[in-house]
Scaffold this motif. Structure first.
Motif, PDB file in Angstrom:
ATOM      1  N   ASP A  85       3.208  11.404   7.352  1.00 32.81           N
ATOM      2  CA  ASP A  85       2.604  11.030   6.072  1.00 32.81           C
ATOM      3  C   ASP A  85       2.997   9.608   5.698  1.00 32.81           C
ATOM      4  O   ASP A  85       4.124   9.183   5.950  1.00 32.81           O
ATOM      5  N   VAL A 145      -6.341  12.138   6.703  1.00 35.94           N
ATOM      6  CA  VAL A 145      -7.062  12.900   5.676  1.00 35.94           C
ATOM      7  C   VAL A 145      -7.598  11.932   4.621  1.00 35.94           C
ATOM      8  O   VAL A 145      -7.278  10.747   4.633  1.00 35.94           O
ATOM      9  N   SER A 181      -0.880   5.939  -6.648  1.00 38.42           N
ATOM     10  CA  SER A 181      -2.205   5.345  -6.853  1.00 38.42           C
ATOM     11  C   SER A 181      -2.132   3.992  -7.571  1.00 38.42           C
ATOM     12  O   SER A 181      -2.893   3.082  -7.265  1.00 38.42           O
ATOM     13  N   PHE A 225      -8.468   2.737   7.537  1.00 39.36           N
ATOM     14  CA  PHE A 225      -7.132   2.162   7.310  1.00 39.36           C
ATOM     15  C   PHE A 225      -6.331   2.211   8.606  1.00 39.36           C
ATOM     16  O   PHE A 225      -5.734   1.214   9.019  1.00 39.36           O
ATOM     17  N   ALA A 274       1.661  -0.402   2.145  1.00 33.47           N
ATOM     18  CA  ALA A 274       1.905   0.553   3.229  1.00 33.47           C
ATOM     19  C   ALA A 274       2.123  -0.167   4.566  1.00 33.47           C
ATOM     20  O   ALA A 274       2.827   0.335   5.443  1.00 33.47           O
TER      21      ALA A 274
HETATM   22  C1  LIG Z   1      -3.785   5.102   2.717  1.00 35.23           C
HETATM   23  C2  LIG Z   1      -2.722   4.396   1.869  1.00 35.23           C
HETATM   24  C3  LIG Z   1      -1.347   4.779   2.408  1.00 35.23           C
HETATM   25  C4  LIG Z   1      -2.921   2.891   2.014  1.00 35.23           C
HETATM   26  O1  LIG Z   1      -1.869   2.228   1.310  1.00 35.23           O
HETATM   27  P1  LIG Z   1      -2.108   0.787   0.629  1.00 35.23           P
HETATM   28  O2  LIG Z   1      -0.788   0.112   0.516  1.00 35.23           O
HETATM   29  O3  LIG Z   1      -2.908   0.950  -0.606  1.00 35.23           O
HETATM   30  O4  LIG Z   1      -2.993   0.083   1.743  1.00 35.23           O
HETATM   31  P2  LIG Z   1      -3.885  -1.247   1.593  1.00 35.23           P
HETATM   32  O5  LIG Z   1      -3.449  -2.063   0.420  1.00 35.23           O
HETATM   33  O6  LIG Z   1      -3.853  -1.837   2.944  1.00 35.23           O
HETATM   34  O7  LIG Z   1      -5.334  -0.671   1.265  1.00 35.23           O
HETATM   35  C5  LIG Z   1      -6.001   0.165   2.191  1.00 35.23           C
HETATM   36  C6  LIG Z   1      -7.392   0.473   1.702  1.00 35.23           C
HETATM   37  O8  LIG Z   1      -7.302   1.246   0.501  1.00 35.23           O
HETATM   38  C7  LIG Z   1      -8.425   0.943  -0.346  1.00 35.23           C
HETATM   39  N1  LIG Z   1      -7.938   0.535  -1.677  1.00 35.23           N
HETATM   40  C8  LIG Z   1      -7.732  -0.697  -2.152  1.00 35.23           C
HETATM   41  N2  LIG Z   1      -7.290  -0.633  -3.408  1.00 35.23           N
HETATM   42  C9  LIG Z   1      -7.210   0.677  -3.719  1.00 35.23           C
HETATM   43  C10 LIG Z   1      -6.821   1.373  -4.879  1.00 35.23           C
HETATM   44  N3  LIG Z   1      -6.395   0.738  -5.970  1.00 35.23           N
HETATM   45  N4  LIG Z   1      -6.846   2.724  -4.850  1.00 35.23           N
HETATM   46  C11 LIG Z   1      -7.255   3.377  -3.754  1.00 35.23           C
HETATM   47  N5  LIG Z   1      -7.637   2.751  -2.621  1.00 35.23           N
HETATM   48  C12 LIG Z   1      -7.608   1.411  -2.617  1.00 35.23           C
HETATM   49  C13 LIG Z   1      -9.196  -0.153   0.309  1.00 35.23           C
HETATM   50  O9  LIG Z   1     -10.279   0.441   0.983  1.00 35.23           O
HETATM   51  C14 LIG Z   1      -8.222  -0.733   1.301  1.00 35.23           C
HETATM   52  O10 LIG Z   1      -8.847  -1.237   2.433  1.00 35.23           O
HETATM   53  P3  LIG Z   1      -9.148  -2.844   2.532  1.00 35.23           P
HETATM   54  O11 LIG Z   1      -7.814  -3.529   2.546  1.00 35.23           O
HETATM   55  O12 LIG Z   1      -9.871  -2.961   3.817  1.00 35.23           O
HETATM   56  O13 LIG Z   1      -9.933  -3.193   1.332  1.00 35.23           O
HETATM   57  C15 LIG Z   1      -2.845   4.746   0.362  1.00 35.23           C
HETATM   58  O14 LIG Z   1      -4.175   4.510  -0.043  1.00 35.23           O
HETATM   59  C16 LIG Z   1      -2.485   6.199   0.057  1.00 35.23           C
HETATM   60  O15 LIG Z   1      -1.327   6.531  -0.152  1.00 35.23           O
HETATM   61  N6  LIG Z   1      -3.494   7.070   0.023  1.00 35.23           N
HETATM   62  C17 LIG Z   1      -3.281   8.499  -0.295  1.00 35.23           C
HETATM   63  C18 LIG Z   1      -2.487   9.189   0.776  1.00 35.23           C
HETATM   64  C19 LIG Z   1      -3.094   9.019   2.134  1.00 35.23           C
HETATM   65  O16 LIG Z   1      -4.300   9.094   2.307  1.00 35.23           O
HETATM   66  N7  LIG Z   1      -2.225   8.809   3.115  1.00 35.23           N
HETATM   67  C20 LIG Z   1      -2.618   8.741   4.497  1.00 35.23           C
HETATM   68  C21 LIG Z   1      -2.809  10.138   4.976  1.00 35.23           C
HETATM   69  S1  LIG Z   1      -3.244  10.186   6.679  1.00 35.23           S
END
Ligand SMILES: CC(C)(COP(=O)(O)OP(=O)(O)OC[C@H]1O[C@@H](n2cnc3c(N)ncnc32)[C@H](O)[C@@H]1OP(=O)(O)O)[C@@H](O)C(=O)NCCC(=O)NCCS
Length: 177
Positions: free
Chosen positions: A94, A129, A99, A135, A107
């Motif tokens: 994970d 998921v 948010s 990403f 990340a």
């Molecule tokens: C996936 C996750 C870890 C990415 O972390 P992050 O630090 O926000 O990553 P980034 O800043 O690189 O953004 C990744 C993408 O999230 C999206 N994003 C950007 N701002 C966002 C916001 N405020 N809220 C949600 N998604 C957003 C964009 O699509 C971005 O892609 P881009 O850089 O090509 O525009 C995070 O969105 C998260 O915790 N999501 C929920 C849990 C999850 O899905 N974990 C992975 C499970 S396999």
């Protein structure tokens, strides 16, 4: 409160578990995992459990990974007790960012740190998921669709996608059969 920075990522400590579970419950309301699972992974592979702390004692993010057999991701909320002796991949269990702190590339440094741990194992795998494959593809992961994996992914919901990233230069391995 001071905004978290990439440089604030550090290894998880046992005292972080309550804050981590609080964030997990918010980010993954449909995928509950108990304290025993988090403590198990921290004990088995401490270098793979990372947190991004906030000044109020809560967490902005966490990341958990540990060695597995490549096509055998453990079911959710299970205590392993030990790592497989024949592990051939790092499993990213994970990565979760609260948010309010998403979209700041927070990340990324944690994922890079986990990918470095995967070097001796030859590959990294994960179950994506919430539509996050794009990403993960940024880091070189590709989806693996194989009937043998579908049962193993059942507890992760219908949209779950198994993804694999070969460590650059590693020898290609056969499929899940
Ligand atoms: C996936 C996750 C870890 C990415 O972390 P992050 O630090 O926000 O990553 P980034 O800043 O690189 O953004 C990744 C993408 O999230 C999206 N994003 C950007 N701002 C966002 C916001 N405020 N809220 C949600 N998604 C957003 C964009 O699509 C971005 O892609 P881009 O850089 O090509 O525009 C995070 O969105 C998260 O915790 N999501 C929920 C849990 C999850 O899905 N974990 C992975 C499970 S396999």
């Amino acid at each position: 409160m001071k905004a978290p920075e990439a440089a604030d990522w550090r290894r998880m400590e046992p005292g972080d578990v309550p804050a981590l579970m609080a964030l997990s419950a918010i980010v993954h309301p449909d995928f509950y995992e108990g304290e025993a699972m988090f403590r198990d992974r921290l004990a088995l592979f401490p270098e793979g459990s990372l947190v991004l702390p906030l000044t109020d004692g809560s967490l902005a993010a966490y990341a958990i990974a540990y060695p597995v057999r490549r096509f055998a991701p453990p079911p959710l909320d299970t205590v392993l007790g030990r790592l497989p002796a024949d592990a051939d991949a790092l499993y990213i269990h994970d990565v979760a960012v609260a948010s309010e702190w998403r979209g700041r590339k927070l990340a990324e440094p944690a994922v890079e740190r986990l990918l470095a741990l995967a070097e001796p194992l030859g590959a990294t795998v994960l179950v994506s998921v919430y539509g996050t494959p794009p990403f993960w593809m940024r880091f070189g992961f590709r989806p693996v669709d194989d009937p043998a994996l579908r049962d193993k992914l059942a507890s992760y919901g219908e949209e779950a996608v198994f993804m694999l990233r070969e460590t650059p230069g590693a020898v290609e391995k056969r499929g899940p059969h």
